[in-house]
Scaffold this active site. Structure first.
Site, PDB file in Angstrom:
ATOM      1  N   SER A 131       5.093  -9.911 -16.220  1.00 17.53           N
ATOM      2  CA  SER A 131       6.232 -10.664 -16.457  1.00 17.53           C
ATOM      3  C   SER A 131       5.873 -11.987 -17.020  1.00 17.53           C
ATOM      4  O   SER A 131       4.527 -12.298 -17.144  1.00 17.53           O
ATOM      5  CB  SER A 131       6.557 -11.142 -14.917  1.00 17.53           C
ATOM      6  OG  SER A 131       7.761 -12.375 -15.064  1.00 17.53           O
ATOM      7  N   TYR A 187       5.761 -14.853  -6.327  1.00 12.20           N
ATOM      8  CA  TYR A 187       5.810 -14.118  -7.152  1.00 12.20           C
ATOM      9  C   TYR A 187       5.094 -14.189  -8.492  1.00 12.20           C
ATOM     10  O   TYR A 187       4.340 -13.456  -9.042  1.00 12.20           O
ATOM     11  CB  TYR A 187       7.330 -14.133  -7.737  1.00 12.20           C
ATOM     12  CG  TYR A 187       7.511 -13.000  -8.824  1.00 12.20           C
ATOM     13  CD1 TYR A 187       7.513 -11.728  -8.540  1.00 12.20           C
ATOM     14  CD2 TYR A 187       8.027 -13.497 -10.234  1.00 12.20           C
ATOM     15  CE1 TYR A 187       7.769 -10.815  -9.515  1.00 12.20           C
ATOM     16  CE2 TYR A 187       8.613 -12.492 -11.012  1.00 12.20           C
ATOM     17  CZ  TYR A 187       8.435 -11.045 -10.787  1.00 12.20           C
ATOM     18  OH  TYR A 187       8.858 -10.288 -11.863  1.00 12.20           O
TER      19      TYR A 187
END
Length: 248
Positions: free
Chosen positions: A134, A147
């Site tokens: 990501s 995250y």
């Protein structure tokens, strides 16, 4: 499984990028082992694309071992897609359980699947490991520490694996998507609060879709065996950076 057909495994294949990637690889001629926790979903997908469904929670070592047994002695492509974000609290209010869950699926799960399937990838003579990271694995943002820490882990495991396997017949690739609108990612992150999930994409013209990312993954894994796409960052045109997104 037909041993003459190239074989791919996609984890987290029950929805979103994983399901789209399974469809893309099937269309490219792979027999796809669709692995995910939700049996009904992966079974439906496997029927649709002529693949094989395996119920597997990547954080469960025994289930990962069962996946490897189902795959057998040879594997051409592994797409480590299983992952997720849970919550968006600042560090001062962080939920340790959510942080552990994110690390377990984005890092430990990726390691367990890779470790279990690496012998089969080596046996193919030209294996490919593609990890779905990501842009959060590169850029920090407020509320995202759990995250971003986990996805930085995904990135660093990928880089380390590339160093460790440099003299082996296995490519190690990472794709790092930015803003992708799928049916579940933000809804899961906000514990089913659809209004908060929708607000992430409000006014954004054409965020990426799961199919956009799957198309890029399909291109990466089908390059000639000597071509290693180490890292591919993919974002919608509207997203210049984590904090700079055009909204109308």
């Amino acid at each position: 499984m037909d041993t003459t057909t190239p074989l791919a495994v996609v984890t987290g294949a029950s929805s979103g990028i994983g399901a789209a990637t399974a469809r893309t690889l099937a269309a490219a001629g792979y027999h796809v082992v669709c692995a995910a926790r939700r049996a009904d979903r992966v079974e439906e997908l496997a029927r649709e694309i002529g693949g094989t469904a395996v119920t597997c929670d990547v954080t469960d070592e025994a289930q990962v071992a069962a996946l490897a047994a189902q795959v057998g002695p040879r594997l051409d492509v592994l797409v480590n897609n299983a992952g997720g974000a849970f919550g968006m609290s600042p560090v001062a209010e962080a939920d340790a359980g959510q942080w552990r869950a994110m690390y377990e699926v984005n890092v430990i799960g990726l390691m367990q699947v890779t470790r279990a399937l690496l012998p089969a990838l080596l046996a193919s003579g030209a294996g490919t490991i593609l990890n779905v990271g990501s842009t959060a694995g590169r850029i920090a943002y407020e509320g995202g520490a759990g995250y971003t820490a986990a996805k930085h882990g995904t990135q660093v495991v990928t880089e380390t694996l590339r160093l460790e396997l440099f003299d082996q017949p296995v490519r190690v690739l990472e794709i790092a998507p930015g803003m992708v609108r799928t049916e579940e990612f933000s809804a899961v992150r906000f514990d089913g609060d659809q209004a908060r999930a929708d607000a992430v994409y409000a006014g954004v013209p054409d965020p990426l879709t799961a199919e956009d990312v799957a198309d890029a993954i399909g291109w990466m894994v089908t390059r000639p065996a000597h071509v290693n796409v180490d890292s591919l960052v993919i974002k919608p045109r509207a997203q210049a950076a984590q904090h700079k997104v055009h909204r109308v």
